[in-house]
Design an enzyme around this catalytic site. Structure first.
Site, PDB file in Angstrom:
ATOM      1  N   SER A 222       1.538 -50.310 -13.504  1.00 50.61           N
ATOM      2  CA  SER A 222       2.627 -50.003 -14.418  1.00 50.61           C
ATOM      3  C   SER A 222       3.871 -50.821 -14.048  1.00 50.61           C
ATOM      4  O   SER A 222       3.787 -52.036 -13.902  1.00 50.61           O
ATOM      5  CB  SER A 222       2.900 -48.494 -14.389  1.00 50.61           C
ATOM      6  OG  SER A 222       3.703 -48.098 -15.461  1.00 50.61           O
TER       7      SER A 222
ATOM      8  N   ASP B 243      -1.739 -48.968 -19.567  1.00 48.62           N
ATOM      9  CA  ASP B 243      -1.029 -48.734 -18.305  1.00 48.62           C
ATOM     10  C   ASP B 243      -1.963 -48.322 -17.160  1.00 48.62           C
ATOM     11  O   ASP B 243      -2.679 -47.326 -17.250  1.00 48.62           O
ATOM     12  CB  ASP B 243       0.009 -47.639 -18.531  1.00 48.62           C
ATOM     13  CG  ASP B 243       1.066 -47.605 -17.447  1.00 48.62           C
ATOM     14  OD1 ASP B 243       0.694 -47.525 -16.268  1.00 48.62           O
ATOM     15  OD2 ASP B 243       2.259 -47.652 -17.783  1.00 48.62           O
TER      16      ASP B 243
END
Length: 474
Positions: free
Chosen positions: A44, A228
């Site tokens: 992320s 993500d």
């Protein structure tokens, strides 16, 4: 040479804190000849921080480079998507990242000399290469989540059984020498694409890549949607642990560590969860679930290797004190166990070193980091908040370096650091007007799949016209 590896967790806008810590570690690399970095990885926002640190190491950028990139380019205005399907998009940042590899401007001064120390600053050093000290071999690890399942074969060595299971987590081990920048950008973008707000990234896996996972895959390529990496593994400790060869220390950078007292206090509150609250909690559990298991697994590796280390030393020491007949008995026993005393170090080992694990985190993130507000999105709305969180990370990093025995001269002024800014609330954010734009973008993205309906199409056109007007006057 002391080798260190780094793992950076996800943190949305708190990546500014992470980059602050990494800037201090990069300064350590530039100024001390006995420190180098082997593997750096993250998920992320941690992937963005990883990329900036690794590119600095590879190109020899000045130590202000990362600060300028993360503070000046991650404003919410730069992230708003130009497409209707999603609210935000990292495509807007790619031109800024592309400049990294086009920049060949060398500073006229030598890093660390007297003139350099007088003139250096974030504005003077902008985009300049200032050091001949580089690292061509640094490895980056980006963790991603696949929306479609991936098959992986698992073989159990003791009973020789093989299982094929699905997974949604993949880690890419990359370096600047063997990978194209296009591939790096694509995987970087996927790893940092926070679900719902950012679009997933369509990625083509080559047949050879898939065959490594499972024997079920044939020679065809396969396209999958990636999102993500923090959803499945927010702190990719396991994969980095497996790629370390020389490091004797791992540094974990976690900008929002758990506060045990807060967790206990919240668990005592009796309240019903609504739909939005449940979704947020589910995402939260996804982002945090791997912390405990991965950290515990690494401790288990250390425990086993330490046990093997003690057994090896004990065997060698005891064997020296035996007479000839006793040695023959011991050697016969070892041969029966398929062990050779001369190669005992290799036979009784996990193949890994005993690795020390350190963590750099703010002591009280809710009080020190302004980016904590809006569920860690706050830093995207205000440059002053990003700069302050960067400084908190930088000086926490200097403190960590001092604990290692390296006292570095600060590159940034401590007087600019205002730890009370961590108590800032939403009312004090400067760019509140853009909240209305984001709300309209959210509505537009939710309506987009139903655009074939005439009324929905009319509403979409109305929202787009309103957005265009707002963006002109913003």
């Amino acid at each position: 040479m002391n080798k260190i590896s780094i793992i950076v967790s996800g943190g949305v806008s708190l990546c500014t804190y992470e980059v602050g810590v990494l800037t201090s570690l990069y300064q350590l690399f530039l100024e001390k000849g006995d420190i180098d970095f082997e593997v750096v990885g993250g998920s992320s926002a941690g992937a963005i921080s990883t990329f900036l640190f690794s590119s600095s190491m590879f190109k020899g950028f000045n130590p202000y480079f990362m600060a300028g990139m993360i503070i000046n380019n991650t404003d919410i205005k730069n992230l708003v998507s130009k497409k209707d399907e999603f609210v935000l998009d990292f495509d807007n940042l790619i031109p800024s990242f592309e400049k990294i590899f086009k920049c060949e401007s060398c500073c006229e001064y030598s890093y660390g000399d007297n003139i350099c120390k007088k003139v250096r600053s974030i504005n003077f050093c902008k985009d300049k290469v200032c050091s001949k000290k580089k690292s061509d071999n640094i490895k980056m690890v980006f963790n991603v989540t696949t929306l479609e399942p991936i098959l992986k074969d698992i073989e159990e060595s003791v009973f020789s059984e093989k299982f094929t299971l699905r997974t949604h987590n993949i880690s890419f081990v990359l370096d600047f020498k063997s990978c194209s920048t296009k591939k790096i950008y694509k995987i970087l973008k996927a790893s940092a694409s926070f679900p719902i707000f950012f679009p997933p990234v369509r990625y083509t896996f080559q047949s050879g890549d898939l065959k490594v996972f499972s024997h079920f895959y044939d020679d065809e390529n396969l396209e999958l949607n990636l999102t993500d990496g923090g959803v499945t593994q927010n702190l990719p400790l396991k994969i980095i642990f497996n790629n370390i060869n020389e490091s004797e220390r791992i540094v974990l950078i976690i900008p929002h560590p758990d506060d045990p007292l807060t967790i206990i206090e919240n668990s005592r509150k009796k309240r019903r969860s609504n739909l939005i609250d449940s979704i947020i909690k589910l995402l939260d559990s996804s982002f945090y679930q791997s912390y405990y298991s991965d950290l515990k697994l690494s401790f288990e590796f250390n425990r086993i290797e330490k046990r093997f280390f003690d057994i090896r030393n004990s065997l060698k020491s005891s064997f020296k004190n035996l007479d000839l007949e006793e040695k023959k008995v011991v050697e016969k026993f070892l041969n029966g166990c398929s062990l050779d005393l001369e190669n005992i170090d290799e036979s009784l080992s996990t193949g890994k070193k005993i690795i020390r694990i350190d963590m750099v985190s703010p002591q009280k993130p809710s009080e020190e980091l302004a980016g904590e507000i809006l569920n860690h999105f706050g830093g995207f709305f205000d440059r002053s908040l990003r700069y302050n969180d960067f400084l908190v990370g930088y000086f926490d990093g200097l403190k960590y370096c001092k604990g290692l025995g390296y006292d570095l001269e600060p590159l940034f002024s401590r007087s600019d650091l205002n730890r009370e800014m961590g108590n800032v609330n939403f009312k004090k954010i400067k760019n509140k007007k853009i909240i209305f734009i984001l709300i309209l973008k959210c509505i537009l993205s939710f309506l987009y799949p139903y655009r074939k309906n005439f009324l929905i199409t009319f509403l979409i056109l109305f929202l787009k016209t309103t957005l265009n007007l707002l963006e002109k006057f913003y």
